[in-house]
Each structure stands twice: as C-alpha cells, then as structure tokens.
Motif scaffolding. Structure first.
Motif, short mmCIF file in Angstrom:
data_model
loop_
_atom_site.label_atom_id
_atom_site.label_comp_id
_atom_site.label_asym_id
_atom_site.label_seq_id
_atom_site.Cartn_x
_atom_site.Cartn_y
_atom_site.Cartn_z
N GLY A 39 -13.24 -25.40 7.70
CA GLY A 39 -11.81 -25.14 7.84
C GLY A 39 -11.36 -24.16 6.77
N ILE A 40 -10.15 -23.69 6.88
CA ILE A 40 -9.60 -22.79 5.86
C ILE A 40 -8.51 -23.53 5.08
CG2 ILE A 40 -10.09 -20.59 7.01
CD1 ILE A 40 -7.08 -20.72 7.93
N TRP A 41 -8.26 -23.06 3.87
CA TRP A 41 -7.15 -23.62 3.10
C TRP A 41 -5.86 -23.33 3.84
CZ3 TRP A 41 -7.71 -26.95 -0.69
CH2 TRP A 41 -8.90 -26.95 -1.42
N HIS A 42 -5.03 -24.34 3.97
CA HIS A 42 -3.72 -24.16 4.61
C HIS A 42 -2.78 -25.24 4.07
CE1 HIS A 42 -5.58 -27.29 7.06
NE2 HIS A 42 -4.35 -27.64 7.42
N ASP A 43 -1.50 -25.10 4.37
CA ASP A 43 -0.55 -26.03 3.72
C ASP A 43 0.34 -26.80 4.69
OD1 ASP A 43 1.34 -24.23 4.53
OD2 ASP A 43 1.97 -23.61 2.53
N ASP A 44 0.00 -26.74 5.97
CA ASP A 44 0.76 -27.43 7.02
C ASP A 44 2.21 -26.93 7.14
OD1 ASP A 44 -1.48 -28.80 7.76
OD2 ASP A 44 -0.89 -30.71 6.86
N GLY A 45 2.37 -25.67 6.78
CA GLY A 45 3.63 -24.97 7.08
C GLY A 45 4.86 -25.70 6.57
N SER A 46 5.83 -25.83 7.43
CA SER A 46 7.13 -26.34 6.98
C SER A 46 7.26 -27.85 7.10
CB SER A 46 8.22 -25.66 7.79
OG SER A 46 7.95 -25.84 9.16
N ARG A 47 6.16 -28.53 7.40
CA ARG A 47 6.27 -30.00 7.48
C ARG A 47 6.54 -30.59 6.10
NH1 ARG A 47 3.42 -26.87 11.15
NH2 ARG A 47 3.21 -27.96 13.13
N ASP A 48 7.26 -31.72 6.08
CA ASP A 48 7.59 -32.35 4.80
C ASP A 48 6.43 -33.16 4.23
OD1 ASP A 48 10.12 -31.29 4.88
OD2 ASP A 48 11.04 -33.09 5.73
N ILE A 49 5.67 -33.79 5.12
CA ILE A 49 4.59 -34.67 4.66
C ILE A 49 3.53 -34.74 5.78
CG2 ILE A 49 5.49 -36.89 5.53
CD1 ILE A 49 4.94 -37.98 2.61
N ALA A 50 2.29 -34.96 5.37
CA ALA A 50 1.19 -35.01 6.35
C ALA A 50 0.40 -36.30 6.15
CB ALA A 50 0.28 -33.80 6.17
N PHE A 51 -0.32 -36.70 7.17
CA PHE A 51 -1.19 -37.87 7.03
C PHE A 51 -2.44 -37.71 7.86
CE2 PHE A 51 1.35 -38.98 10.76
CZ PHE A 51 0.43 -39.57 11.62
N THR A 52 -3.47 -38.44 7.49
CA THR A 52 -4.69 -38.51 8.29
C THR A 52 -5.14 -39.98 8.27
OG1 THR A 52 -6.92 -37.55 8.59
CG2 THR A 52 -6.11 -37.66 6.35
N TRP A 53 -5.24 -40.57 9.44
CA TRP A 53 -5.57 -42.01 9.57
C TRP A 53 -6.94 -42.07 10.24
CZ3 TRP A 53 -2.24 -46.06 12.73
CH2 TRP A 53 -2.44 -47.34 12.19
N SER A 54 -7.90 -42.50 9.47
CA SER A 54 -9.30 -42.36 9.92
C SER A 54 -9.64 -43.24 11.12
CB SER A 54 -10.23 -42.71 8.76
OG SER A 54 -11.56 -42.72 9.22
N LEU A 55 -10.38 -42.61 12.04
CA LEU A 55 -10.95 -43.33 13.19
C LEU A 55 -12.47 -43.39 13.07
CD1 LEU A 55 -8.99 -41.46 16.05
CD2 LEU A 55 -8.50 -43.77 15.24
N GLU A 59 -2.03 -27.58 -0.93
CA GLU A 59 -2.77 -27.10 0.24
C GLU A 59 -4.04 -27.92 0.40
OE1 GLU A 59 -3.73 -22.97 -0.37
OE2 GLU A 59 -4.85 -23.39 -2.20
N HIS A 60 -4.68 -27.78 1.55
CA HIS A 60 -5.87 -28.60 1.85
C HIS A 60 -6.74 -27.91 2.88
CE1 HIS A 60 -2.67 -29.72 4.67
NE2 HIS A 60 -3.65 -29.87 5.57
N LYS A 61 -7.96 -28.38 3.01
CA LYS A 61 -8.84 -27.89 4.06
C LYS A 61 -9.90 -28.95 4.38
CE LYS A 61 -12.65 -25.43 1.84
NZ LYS A 61 -13.42 -24.19 1.91
N VAL A 62 -10.54 -28.80 5.51
CA VAL A 62 -11.60 -29.75 5.91
C VAL A 62 -12.93 -28.99 5.95
CG1 VAL A 62 -12.41 -31.36 7.69
CG2 VAL A 62 -9.95 -31.08 7.28
N ASN A 63 -13.93 -29.51 5.25
CA ASN A 63 -15.26 -28.92 5.28
C ASN A 63 -15.96 -29.16 6.61
OD1 ASN A 63 -15.25 -27.87 2.71
ND2 ASN A 63 -16.25 -29.67 1.78
#
Ligand SMILES: O=C(O)CCC(=O)C(=O)O
Ligand SMILES: [Fe+2]
Length: 177
Positions: free
Chosen positions: A89-105, A150-154
């Motif tokens: 993945g590439i470094w990105h910041d999720d644009g104009s969203r206030d908060i992000a989450f990832t809930w693992s499956l 910012e964040h990215k996924v390997n």
C-alpha cells in the motif's frame, strides 16, 4: 453486548487522552454472535449489512467510536488482501475523515505480512507504529490527516488478510480518498 451504556464505555474503553497522545488505540471488541456466525460462513453480504447496523445509532461501533469522536457520517468496506495478488500500500491519510478504524476479521494462521504502519506525518522510522495483523475482534481506532497522521498497509506475503475498514466524520467528507 450489542448496546453499550455510557458507564460501561467509561469503565471498559481506553481513555480519550490515550488516543490524543498516541493517535491510535488497539483493543479487543468481541463480535456479537450474529457477526461471529456470518464470519464463520464467510457471508460477506451479511457482514456488510451488520456493520452498517453497528455503525448506526445505538449500534456497538456507533457507541464505541462516538465515545472518542462524534459523527453523523460513516463509510466502511470489507478489505480482503491475498498474498497471490497483493501489493504494498502507499502512505495516505484517509482524506477529510475525522477518524478511522479497522476491525480485524483475521482467522488465517498462515497470514504473514499485511502490517498496518502508522505515523505522524514527517516522523522518523523509529517513531513508526507497526501493527502486525491482529486476530479477529481486535479493533484499532486511529486518527487521520485531520490530526496530522498517515498510515499504510504492507503487502501480504502469505495467506489472506481480512478486516473491516471504516471512517467516521461529523460532517460529510469530500469523497476523494
Ligand atoms: O486494511 C486496513 O487495516 C486499513 C485500510 C486503509 O487504510 C484504507 O482502506 O484506507
Ligand atoms: Fe486508510
């Protein structure tokens, strides 16, 4: 545990201050039984519908995320990355969203790679936080470009990485990513 009252949230969730200090929180949020069942069946349509419900008023994700950030708009995807086809993945910041989450499956014991990397923009390598793909039911809540992160996924190197990725905002975001 589908609806959570304020006292429960205050006693059981990591503090708001910790989120402000580190930019992220990681904790166990058990799946309601209907979600656990849908995951067992790999019923993605059902999972998608349940997540929409949980993000809505009185839902588990709505209660938990609202504890940290008031929101009235949310989006989510079921993100599936397989080693055969995945790319870094590439470094990105999720644009104009206030908060992000990832809930693992994640249930794949062969899973390798697929780390989520998180940093303050401009931070050095040592200041990077690396989340090895956690087991299912782990919720990571993290701040976005709005707060300078910012964040990215390997790339996934083996197996399959699955998560519910989502974004919440008080006002409707620009739909650019
Ligand atoms: O897969 C994840 O854990 C996060 C995905 C992500 O950052 C995105 O889709 O914007
Ligand atoms: Fe993202």
């Amino acid at each position: 545990m589908d609806t959570l009252d304020k006292a429960y949230l205050e006693q059981n969730l990591p503090s708001k201050r910790l989120l402000e200090e580190r930019g992220y929180l990681k904790f166990h949020l058990p799946f309601p039984s209907e979600l656990a069942k849908a995951l067992e069946l790999k019923d993605w349509d059902k999972i998608d519908q349940l997540i929409s419900n949980y993000l809505c008023c009185g839902g588990i994700l709505n209660s938990v995320i609202s504890y940290y950030q008031d929101f009235s708009h949310s989006e989510h995807i079921i993100a599936i990355r397989e080693s055969e086809t995945d790319e870094n993945g590439i470094w990105h910041d999720d644009g104009s969203r206030d908060i992000a989450f990832t809930w693992s499956l994640n249930t794949d014991s062969n899973l390798a790679g697929g780390e989520l990397l998180f940093r303050k923009k401009g931070a050095s390598e040592e200041e990077l936080t690396t989340f090895t793909p956690p087991p299912k039911e782990t919720l990571i809540i993290f701040l976005t470009g709005r707060d300078g992160y910012e964040h990215k996924v390997n790339r996934v190197k083996a197996g399959t990485r699955r998560t519910i990725a989502g974004w919440c905002s008080l006002v409707a975001p620009n739909w650019s990513h």
